[in-house]
Design an enzyme around this catalytic site. Structure first.
Site, short mmCIF file in Angstrom:
data_model
loop_
_atom_site.label_atom_id
_atom_site.label_comp_id
_atom_site.label_asym_id
_atom_site.label_seq_id
_atom_site.Cartn_x
_atom_site.Cartn_y
_atom_site.Cartn_z
N ASP A 107 -15.18 -3.87 -9.63
CA ASP A 107 -14.07 -4.38 -10.43
C ASP A 107 -12.43 -4.22 -9.69
OD1 ASP A 107 -16.12 -5.26 -12.08
OD2 ASP A 107 -15.68 -3.74 -13.69
N1 URA Z 1 -20.09 -1.48 -13.19
C1 URA Z 1 -18.80 -1.82 -13.72
O1 URA Z 1 -18.87 -2.28 -14.87
N2 URA Z 1 -18.08 -2.35 -12.86
C2 URA Z 1 -17.87 -1.83 -11.47
O2 URA Z 1 -16.93 -2.27 -10.82
C3 URA Z 1 -19.04 -1.50 -11.15
C4 URA Z 1 -20.33 -1.19 -11.76
#
Ligand code: URA
Length: 240
Positions: A107
């Site tokens: 993310d």
């Molecule tokens: N899980 C998440 O919630 N975000 C990420 O960036 C990676 C795994």
């Protein structure tokens, strides 16, 4: 297909030196080919048939490039975007290759280990749930983990929207900090799994992916080519 490559091109292909730096170090006699120093950058060799070393360190030539990034927050895991900076924007020019892409997604606000490669087969192997490649995250959470949370992760959670997750490991490390180990990578998965247990995530960092461990000496936003042993460990996954 042409099997031989110029020595300076071959060193530059590893991503560790620019073509200019490669030429300079070859002229300084720091490159050996099958144990013998050679000072001719233009010399052509078959990289799969000779042993190369720089300053005595064996060089593993590969058709592909493998890069480790310490992803900072605020950057999109994408190859291009009109509005926000992407992880590709952080890759220095000399390390870019056609087809270079991130392996999986973090993310925008997630930090830590991100692998980038132009090796499509490896990219696919690392993301396939069938291969069961562990991805390990450290999460700062609002709350404390209970034995029930650990058991629920281990059994395989079902999220609010009905998404069924594979069994995962959850470990409380200290108040407000936990480690999550997943074998798949669904959208916002760690955040959604913890939220489903009433544990909102404040910050998330990936610290490993299969055999690849985050190099904590790598500054935020920096990228480095993988070391020979790191590439070998990853490639052994595609042989399984
Ligand atoms: N899980 C998440 O919630 N975000 C990420 O960036 C990676 C795994």
């Amino acid at each position: 297909m042409e099997k031989t490559l110029r020595l300076d091109k071959l060193l530059a292909d590893t991503g560790r030196w620019s073509r200019k730096e490669a030429r300079a170090l070859i002229r300084q006699g720091r490159l050996t080919v099958d144990g013998k120093a050679t000072r001719q950058p233009e010399l052509r060799v078959d990289p799969s048939a000779v042993g190369l070393a720089v300053d005595g360190e064996p060089i593993c030539w590969s058709r592909h490039v493998y890069l480790l990034m310490n992803k900072p927050s605020g950057v999109l895991t994408a190859t291009e975007d009109r509005h926000a900076p992407t992880v590709l924007d952080l890759v220095p020019e000399e390390l870019r290759r056609p087809g270079l892409s991130p392996v999986g997604r973090l993310d925008k606000d997630t930090t830590g280990l991100l692998l980038l490669t132009d090796d499509g087969a490896l990219n696919h192997a690392l993301l396939s749930p069938k291969r069961h490649v562990d991805k390990v995250y450290l999460a700062r959470i609002d709350g404390t983990i209970s034995g029930d949370d650990v058991a629920a992760f281990r059994a395989g959670l079902t999220l609010e929207d009905g998404t069924v997750c594979l069994p995962a490991e959850l470990e409380g490390l200290e108040p407000g900090l936990c480690r999550v180990t997943l074998r798949e990578g669904k959208f916002h998965q760690v955040k959604r799994m913890l939220a489903s247990r009433g544990l909102p995530v404040q910050a998330l960092r990936r610290v490993s992916m299969g055999p690849l461990i985050m190099d904590e000496t790598l500054p935020e936003g920096a990228v480095r080519p993988l070391k020979t042993e790191e590439v070998s460990a990853l490639l052994s996954l595609t042989e399984r």
